[in-house]
Design a protein around this motif. Structure first.
Motif, PDB file in Angstrom:
ATOM      1  N   LEU A 123      -0.758  -1.242   9.840  1.00 36.55           N
ATOM      2  CA  LEU A 123       0.328  -1.540  10.625  1.00 36.55           C
ATOM      3  C   LEU A 123       0.944  -2.976  10.371  1.00 36.55           C
ATOM      4  N   ILE A 124       0.338  -3.901  10.161  1.00 36.79           N
ATOM      5  CA  ILE A 124       0.675  -5.245   9.650  1.00 36.79           C
ATOM      6  C   ILE A 124       1.089  -5.266   8.270  1.00 36.79           C
ATOM      7  N   VAL A 125       0.310  -4.499   7.415  1.00 34.85           N
ATOM      8  CA  VAL A 125       0.633  -4.692   5.945  1.00 34.85           C
ATOM      9  C   VAL A 125       1.890  -3.670   5.686  1.00 34.85           C
ATOM     10  N   ASN A 126       2.019  -2.653   6.291  1.00 39.39           N
ATOM     11  CA  ASN A 126       3.148  -1.707   6.191  1.00 39.39           C
ATOM     12  C   ASN A 126       4.417  -2.238   6.767  1.00 39.39           C
ATOM     13  N   MET A 127       4.181  -3.228   7.713  1.00 39.25           N
ATOM     14  CA  MET A 127       5.326  -3.816   8.247  1.00 39.25           C
ATOM     15  C   MET A 127       6.023  -4.664   7.337  1.00 39.25           C
ATOM     16  N   LEU A 128       4.850  -5.718   6.806  1.00 37.97           N
ATOM     17  CA  LEU A 128       5.189  -6.628   5.915  1.00 37.97           C
ATOM     18  C   LEU A 128       5.878  -6.005   4.506  1.00 37.97           C
ATOM     19  N   THR A 129       5.236  -4.935   4.074  1.00 38.40           N
ATOM     20  CA  THR A 129       5.706  -4.002   2.918  1.00 38.40           C
ATOM     21  C   THR A 129       7.395  -3.759   3.054  1.00 38.40           C
ATOM     22  N   ILE A 130       7.413  -3.173   4.409  1.00 32.31           N
ATOM     23  CA  ILE A 130       8.961  -2.815   4.684  1.00 32.31           C
ATOM     24  C   ILE A 130      10.067  -4.218   4.386  1.00 32.31           C
ATOM     25  N   LEU A 131       9.235  -5.190   4.848  1.00 33.40           N
ATOM     26  CA  LEU A 131      10.116  -6.349   5.131  1.00 33.40           C
ATOM     27  C   LEU A 131      10.565  -6.793   3.533  1.00 33.40           C
ATOM     28  N   VAL A 132       9.447  -6.829   2.633  1.00 39.68           N
ATOM     29  CA  VAL A 132       9.537  -7.592   1.440  1.00 39.68           C
ATOM     30  C   VAL A 132      10.489  -6.508   0.482  1.00 39.68           C
ATOM     31  N   GLY A 133      10.090  -4.989   0.775  1.00 40.15           N
ATOM     32  CA  GLY A 133      10.774  -4.065   0.102  1.00 40.15           C
ATOM     33  C   GLY A 133      12.568  -4.211   0.412  1.00 40.15           C
ATOM     34  N   SER A 134      12.740  -4.449   1.661  1.00 40.64           N
ATOM     35  CA  SER A 134      14.141  -4.383   1.968  1.00 40.64           C
ATOM     36  C   SER A 134      14.908  -5.677   1.448  1.00 40.64           C
ATOM     37  N   VAL A 135      14.201  -6.765   1.240  1.00 35.53           N
ATOM     38  CA  VAL A 135      14.658  -7.861   0.552  1.00 35.53           C
ATOM     39  C   VAL A 135      15.130  -7.548  -0.702  1.00 35.53           C
ATOM     40  N   SER A 185      -0.143  -3.168  -1.949  1.00 36.72           N
ATOM     41  CA  SER A 185       1.308  -2.799  -1.521  1.00 36.72           C
ATOM     42  C   SER A 185       2.404  -3.583  -2.384  1.00 36.72           C
ATOM     43  N   LEU A 186       2.243  -4.627  -2.525  1.00 36.79           N
ATOM     44  CA  LEU A 186       2.805  -5.578  -3.498  1.00 36.79           C
ATOM     45  C   LEU A 186       2.864  -5.097  -4.809  1.00 36.79           C
ATOM     46  N   LEU A 187       1.779  -4.728  -5.264  1.00 37.57           N
ATOM     47  CA  LEU A 187       1.596  -4.268  -6.747  1.00 37.57           C
ATOM     48  C   LEU A 187       2.507  -2.920  -6.756  1.00 37.57           C
ATOM     49  N   ALA A 188       2.436  -2.110  -5.712  1.00 35.89           N
ATOM     50  CA  ALA A 188       3.237  -0.982  -5.697  1.00 35.89           C
ATOM     51  C   ALA A 188       4.712  -1.206  -5.652  1.00 35.89           C
ATOM     52  N   LEU A 189       5.101  -2.214  -5.195  1.00 37.76           N
ATOM     53  CA  LEU A 189       6.363  -2.558  -5.075  1.00 37.76           C
ATOM     54  C   LEU A 189       6.844  -3.252  -6.350  1.00 37.76           C
ATOM     55  N   ILE A 207       3.207  -0.607 -16.310  1.00 36.32           N
ATOM     56  CA  ILE A 207       3.033   0.248 -14.918  1.00 36.32           C
ATOM     57  C   ILE A 207       1.623   0.930 -14.648  1.00 36.32           C
ATOM     58  N   LEU A 208       0.940   1.300 -15.684  1.00 37.73           N
ATOM     59  CA  LEU A 208      -0.206   1.804 -15.507  1.00 37.73           C
ATOM     60  C   LEU A 208      -1.485   0.613 -15.032  1.00 37.73           C
ATOM     61  N   LEU A 209      -1.156  -0.368 -15.382  1.00 37.88           N
ATOM     62  CA  LEU A 209      -1.968  -1.433 -15.132  1.00 37.88           C
ATOM     63  C   LEU A 209      -1.793  -1.921 -13.640  1.00 37.88           C
ATOM     64  N   LEU A 210      -0.467  -1.931 -13.049  1.00 43.38           N
ATOM     65  CA  LEU A 210      -0.176  -2.239 -11.781  1.00 43.38           C
ATOM     66  C   LEU A 210      -0.768  -1.014 -11.092  1.00 43.38           C
ATOM     67  N   GLY A 211      -0.964   0.172 -11.373  1.00 45.34           N
ATOM     68  CA  GLY A 211      -1.377   1.200 -10.768  1.00 45.34           C
ATOM     69  C   GLY A 211      -2.913   1.081 -10.565  1.00 45.34           C
ATOM     70  N   LEU A 212      -3.727   0.722 -11.629  1.00 45.40           N
ATOM     71  CA  LEU A 212      -4.944   0.509 -11.601  1.00 45.40           C
ATOM     72  C   LEU A 212      -5.689  -0.435 -10.795  1.00 45.40           C
ATOM     73  N   MET A 269      12.193   2.221  -5.367  1.00 50.29           N
ATOM     74  CA  MET A 269      11.608   1.221  -4.398  1.00 50.29           C
ATOM     75  C   MET A 269      12.000   2.017  -2.840  1.00 50.29           C
ATOM     76  N   ALA A 270      12.924   2.577  -2.906  1.00 49.70           N
ATOM     77  CA  ALA A 270      13.121   3.238  -1.627  1.00 49.70           C
ATOM     78  C   ALA A 270      11.918   4.386  -1.102  1.00 49.70           C
ATOM     79  N   THR A 271      11.817   5.074  -2.411  1.00 46.31           N
ATOM     80  CA  THR A 271      10.598   6.244  -2.191  1.00 46.31           C
ATOM     81  C   THR A 271       9.240   5.423  -2.209  1.00 46.31           C
ATOM     82  N   ILE A 272       8.870   4.304  -2.602  1.00 52.58           N
ATOM     83  CA  ILE A 272       7.738   3.640  -2.102  1.00 52.58           C
ATOM     84  C   ILE A 272       7.780   3.135  -0.620  1.00 52.58           C
TER      85      ILE A 272
END
Length: 606
Positions: A150-162, A40-44, A75-80, A294-297
């Motif tokens: 559930l845990i990862v997505n909530m942390l992802t939302i928190l980090v992405g919001s920051v 998730s962090l790589l996606a962000l 970007i490709l490396l992050l995706g892989l 970022m909002a789309t992710i």
């Protein structure tokens, strides 16, 4: 639904009860969570690289193809690497989750084996089956995916919001404020969906019970032409479950409505505010594009909250249902310091034995109201009485299928409650009128009580053949594979008499010191019964036996007869003695003779 209810715990406290099962695999589950979080962090990180590429004065404005290629490669490396972490997450969690499922299922089955017969009297088999299969499988899926996401997505939302706030506080505020109602609706959804989920799972258990009863009773339904009646009953139950599932779907649909609508509203408002901020010079073009990337992710983690909340509630409900069985008190247990009987003689004594079912009204008299009865070693005692006198109930006490509620039962002078259950049931064997066989070979069914012969060999073959001979079960040699023929479910492919003979052979093969027989010959014809009785006389010569007699011919097997009347033994003696001294005994024997004569006439017409 006939299962009892337990106090409702909070979701966290309920799911925490799974910790003893999950503890050995927590490290791998944690690694799976870390892998998912890294993914998730790589996606962000992709929007951050994108911001650099499209920023004012960046690679795109400069037109340098090498810089543009470098950005695309990043970007490709992050995706892989993100894809690799997703694969690692699945690899880490799938094995441990199935291990927990295995441990839960085996412990659940073991618990069912240890719980007393009184527990199984109260619980529907379909309810137990749905817990064993559906609920435990649901917990496995939740451990493998639900809790991690559930845990990862909530942390992802928190980090992405920051990160969103780091580009501009106004855009971040709009996105968070508009998304905030999702948490409120999620809380309300959890309460409503929790009730519906429990209701649905219980109704599914009731439906499984209906199917099981109909399948097992298919001969009766066909014989009485009541298939349509069973179908109507099943249809009503299925419709009730369908309505509950529709209510669940409506609840999920409502939460999804907000999950889809609110992010779209947030996008629209942020777009308007973003254009204004670009024109005002407060953010550049690259930051705005990166913001929307970022909002789309973040949209998937936000939208997944509703599904993951419903998954969480389902897992909590499944856990509650499983632990309802684990929490059941086992009243028939081994003593702290079990006594032993080195050389059992078979002296069985009932001393003021009383019994009543747990749910019996306090105003009702005990089914067994102070039974005093003594069986000498090697003696055969017939137990007779009218229907409802307590004969079958009395036969359940020596093997502790039920425990006395007053008085005691002793074996060779030792209270049977002071013996370990395994030792007691080595010394006390049983055969029931309703013969139950398992979907195993004839050999395995007959030698079920002889764990020492599980490996086969000459001794196992000798015991098997002797038991089959006593039970006059020579018909097994005509089966397709002889004693290695697999019997169909519950032995329904055999006749009632054949099932009873195999059940009797099983009791004889166990070679117990005390043999309890609850009218095990009721389905046999007169000639076969006579042959079995002759063979039993030899077996019972050195075995203490308590036999419930529903036929006068069975009484002739006994050294003495006990007359049971209204839950008490009112007379004990030989058959001839009781005929002379007891009017009630003569009445009981007369009733048995009348029934025997009616059965003989029925057999003669076949």
């Amino acid at each position: 639904m006939t299962s009892p209810t337990t106090p409702r715990l909070s979701t966290v406290r309920s799911l925490a009860r799974l910790l003893p099962f999950a503890k050995p695999v927590l490290p791998r589950l944690a690694l799976g969570g870390v892998s998912a979080l890294v993914a998730s962090l790589l996606a962000l990180g992709i929007p951050l690289v994108l911001e650099v590429i499209v920023a004012d004065g960046g690679p795109i404005d400069s037109g340098d193809p090498w810089l543009i290629a470098l950005g695309a490669g990043a970007i490709l490396l992050l995706g892989l690497v993100e894809a690799l972490m997703v694969w690692a997450r699945r690899w880490f969690v799938l094995g441990p989750a199935t291990r927990v499922e295995y441990e839960l299922r085996t412990d659940f089955f073991s618990r069912l084996q240890r719980l007393p017969v009184s527990f199984h009297d109260r619980w529907q088999s379909g309810q137990l089956l749905s817990r064993m299969m559906q609920d435990i499988s649901l917990i496995r899926r939740w451990l493998a995916f639900g809790i991690v996401l559930l845990i990862v997505n909530m942390l992802t939302i928190l980090v992405g919001s920051v990160i969103l706030f780091s580009w501009h506080w106004l855009l971040g505020t709009i996105f968070v404020v508009v998304s905030a109602p999702l948490w409120i609706s999620g809380y309300l959804f959890e309460k409503q969906y929790g009730l519906l989920s429990r209701q649905s799972q219980d109704q599914a258990g009731d439906l499984a019970t209906a199917v099981e009863e109909s399948v097992h009773g298919i001969r009766v339904l066909k014989a009485f032409g009541r298939g349509s009646h069973a179908l109507k009953k099943f249809t009503r139950q299925a419709e009730t479950l369908r309505q509950t599932e529709l209510s669940k779907a409506k609840a999920v649909g409502w939460i999804w409505f907000w999950l889809v609508l609110l992010p779209d509203i947030a996008f629209a408002l942020c777009l308007g505010a973003g254009i204004y901020l670009v024109q005002a010079g407060e953010i550049d073009r690259g930051a705005l594009i990166a913001f929307f990337a970022m909002a789309t992710i973040l949209r998937w983690p936000v939208e997944s909250i509703g599904f993951l909340f419903s998954f969480l509630v389902d897992a909590r409900t499944a856990t509650d249902r499983i632990f309802e069985v684990f929490d059941e008190q086992n009243t028939i247990t081994d003593p702290d310091r079990p006594a032993t009987i080195a050389e059992p003689r078979g002296a069985l004594v009932f001393e003021g034995a009383r019994f009543r079912y747990q749910d019996a009204a306090s105003t009702e008299r005990d089914l067994l109201d102070g039974v005093d009865l003594s069986l000498r070693p090697g003696e055969t005692m017939a137990l007779v009485g009218l229907t409802g006198s307590g004969k079958t109930t009395l036969t359940t006490l020596p093997g502790r299928l039920y425990d006395v509620t007053g008085g005691r039962v002793t074996l060779d002078g030792v209270d049977i409650r002071d013996l370990s259950i395994s030792e007691l049931r080595r010394h006390v064997g049983m055969a029931f009128e309703d013969a139950t066989l398992f979907s195993q070979t004839v050999r395995e069914n007959v030698l079920l009580g002889r764990e020492d012969l599980a490996g086969g060999g000459d001794e196992a073959e000798r015991v098997l053949r002797e038991a089959l001979q006593v039970a006059q079960a020579g018909f097994v040699d005509t089966l397709p594979h002889g004693v290695d023929t697999v019997i169909g479910e519950e032995g329904l492919s055999l006749s009632g008499g054949q099932r009873q003979r195999l059940a009797l052979a099983r009791a004889v093969a166990a070679r117990p010191a005390v043999l309890v027989l609850d009218d095990p010959l009721s389905a046999l014809d007169v000639d076969t019964e006579a042959l079995v009785e002759d063979a039993l006389r030899e077996v019972l010569a050195d075995t203490t036996a308590l036999i419930v007699a529903h036929r006068p011919s069975t009484v002739t097997l006994a050294d003495r007869v006990a007359l049971l009347q209204d839950g008490r033994v009112t007379a004990v003696g030989t058959h001839s003695e009781l005929l002379r001294s007891s009017e009630h005994y003569r009445y009981v024997i007369s009733s048995l003779e009348d029934e025997q004569e009616r059965q003989n006439k029925r057999e003669a017409t076949l």
